[in-house]
Scaffold this active site. Structure first.
Site, PDB file in Angstrom:
ATOM      1  N   ARG A   4       0.817  -1.223   0.000  1.00  0.00           N
ATOM      2  CA  ARG A   4       0.000   0.000   0.000  1.00  0.00           C
ATOM      3  C   ARG A   4       0.846   1.267   0.000  1.00  0.00           C
ATOM      4  NH1 ARG A   4      -5.604  -0.258   1.760  1.00  0.00           N
ATOM      5  NH2 ARG A   4      -6.375  -2.217   0.940  1.00  0.00           N
ATOM      6  N   ARG A  54      -3.855   6.732   0.697  1.00  0.00           N
ATOM      7  CA  ARG A  54      -4.393   7.962   1.303  1.00  0.00           C
ATOM      8  C   ARG A  54      -3.439   8.717   2.209  1.00  0.00           C
ATOM      9  NH1 ARG A  54      -9.569   4.778   3.187  1.00  0.00           N
ATOM     10  NH2 ARG A  54      -7.849   3.286   3.211  1.00  0.00           N
ATOM     11  N   ASP A  73      -6.837  -3.075  -7.376  1.00  0.00           N
ATOM     12  CA  ASP A  73      -7.352  -3.665  -6.138  1.00  0.00           C
ATOM     13  C   ASP A  73      -7.657  -5.132  -6.384  1.00  0.00           C
ATOM     14  OD1 ASP A  73      -8.347  -2.639  -3.313  1.00  0.00           O
ATOM     15  OD2 ASP A  73      -9.671  -4.248  -3.952  1.00  0.00           O
ATOM     16  N   TYR A  85     -14.622 -12.030   0.333  1.00  0.00           N
ATOM     17  CA  TYR A  85     -15.370 -10.781   0.064  1.00  0.00           C
ATOM     18  C   TYR A  85     -16.586 -11.046  -0.822  1.00  0.00           C
ATOM     19  CZ  TYR A  85     -11.563  -8.093   2.151  1.00  0.00           C
ATOM     20  OH  TYR A  85     -10.661  -7.583   3.033  1.00  0.00           O
ATOM     21  N   ARG A 106      -7.226  11.040  -6.366  1.00  0.00           N
ATOM     22  CA  ARG A 106      -8.397  10.246  -6.019  1.00  0.00           C
ATOM     23  C   ARG A 106      -9.673  11.083  -6.171  1.00  0.00           C
ATOM     24  NH1 ARG A 106     -12.328   7.823  -4.412  1.00  0.00           N
ATOM     25  NH2 ARG A 106     -12.586   6.481  -2.600  1.00  0.00           N
TER      26      ARG A 106
END
Ligand code: CP3
Length: 351
Positions: free
Chosen positions: A31, A35, A81, A157, A44
């Site tokens: 990562r 952010r 992702d 998921y 973004r």
């Protein structure tokens, strides 16, 4: 669009996979785009939705490059992702700001009819284009890591419909209807192989398989849903691209990580935060594998001498081994960017 061999030979990141310990070790961080970087937040916002960012080659390449410009990591990781795979298969996927991913759950074998592997290439095309763009734009000496989620983690998921602490819905389906659940896993194995194959064709020179929830399965189930699918992906990729190393990250696997390495044939093993450094040093000694890890991402938030001391400890224990410095899990959003600079400097300075 294969790379020329000359520039690939110059990449330090690949040295441990060629059998050479490097001092200082190569470094990248899971990562590393995200952010915690103001320039990421700006791009973004421009992109609108998160998936839009993943599927717009110009913007996805830009956020991949941001941490390379700042810190000069030895490897970039494609910005995408793990959930683009269910999205490409036709499952509805969305990312709710501040809450994480939401998917229309697939709960049984009948729901598998909603998935269509034949349509995935259309959705993946912009991701492959991002890889090709990156190979052009990255410094020649910087490696480019492609990735996918491991079938088990992606399935958790898809079945739960969101992130969960115990992955209960996937585990229950697997217990109640092994046959049906294995059809979902098979779809994910096949789709992941072609997704990764095309990432390599576009210019990725290393691959990582993220198995974030590998630790939620007891032994037999771990074998069935973590080890076996990863082995199948690893073997197919070896047939297609024998020189491209594959790193496995079976987070939470504990002692089973050694078994995972032996049985899957991965070339690198990502160690999570809970793995003691002496285990990183000793547990894989009999395996022909590069060890990667494992600073606590929260120590990167805290920074200071506490972080320095742990970094030095990891470096001195792993000195002389085929090792890649990384975190034990992804960078968190509250990480001060200056702590990342301090970490990179510390690792490069050596002990
Ligand atoms: O820099 C990189 O490492 C490359 C990009 C990358 C992302 N996700 C970007 C991302 C990679 C390799 C991933 C992998 C991923 N995605 C995993 C496996 C690794 C891990 O962290 O365990 C998992 C489980 C996911 C699924 C996922 N994506 C979740 C649970 C979330 C929400 C939680 C969160 O951190 O927000 C995401 C969103 C996501 N993926 C973000 C980023 C930068 C944040 C979204 C945003 O910008 O709003």
């Amino acid at each position: 669009m294969q790379m020329d061999i000359g520039s690939k030979a110059a990449r330090r990141f690949l040295e441990p996979f060629r059998g050479k310990a490097c001092s200082p070790p190569p470094i990248w961080l899971m990562r590393q785009a995200g952010r915690y970087l103001p320039e990421y937040r700006e791009t973004r916002t421009k992109a609108g939705g998160f998936l839009n960012l993943c599927y717009t080659p110009e913007l996805a390449a830009e956020v991949t490059l941001q941490p390379i410009r700042r810190y000069g990591f030895d490897a970039a990781i494609l910005f995408s992702d793990i959930l683009v795979v269910p999205d490409a298969l036709g499952q509805k996927v969305s990312f709710v700001e501040g809450e994480g991913p939401r998917l229309e759950p697939i709960r049984n074998v009948n729901d598998l009819r909603r998935l269509d592997p034949a349509r995935t290439a259309r959705t993946f095309a912009p991701v492959w284009e991002t890889v090709a763009r990156l190979r052009q734009d990255l410094p020649r000496e910087t490696s480019l890591i492609g990735f996918c989620g491991a079938p088990w983690t992606v399935a958790t998921y898809m079945v739960q419909g969101e992130g969960s602490s115990d992955q209960a819905e996937a585990r229950l389906w697997a217990y109640r209807d092994r046959e049906g659940f294995s059809r979902l896993i098979d779809i994910l194995v096949e789709t992941s192989i072609s997704y990764l194959d095309n990432q390599v064709k576009a210019g990725a020179d290393c691959l990582q398989i993220f198995d974030t929830w590998a630790g939620s399965l007891p032994d037999d189930e771990f074998d069935r849903w973590v080890v076996d699918p990863t082995r199948r992906i690893r073997e197919s990729l070896r047939d297609l691209h024998p020189d491209v190393p594959v790193i496995g990250f079976p987070r939470g696997a504990g002692p089973a990580a050694v078994w995972y390495v032996a049985e899957t044939g991965v070339d690198g093993i990502g160690c999570d935060t809970a793995t003691p450094p002496y285990v990183m040093k000793e547990a894989f000694e009999d395996e022909d594998v590069v060890v990667q890890g494992n600073l606590d991402p929260l120590l990167l938030v805290a920074g200071g001498t506490q972080m320095d001391e742990r970094v030095d400890e990891i470096l001195s224990l792993m000195a002389g081994q085929r090792f890649i410095f990384n975190l034990g899990h992804g960078i968190v959003p509250q990480t001060p960017p200056e702590n990342v600079a301090r970490l990179v400097e510390r690792v490069r300075k050596g002990t």
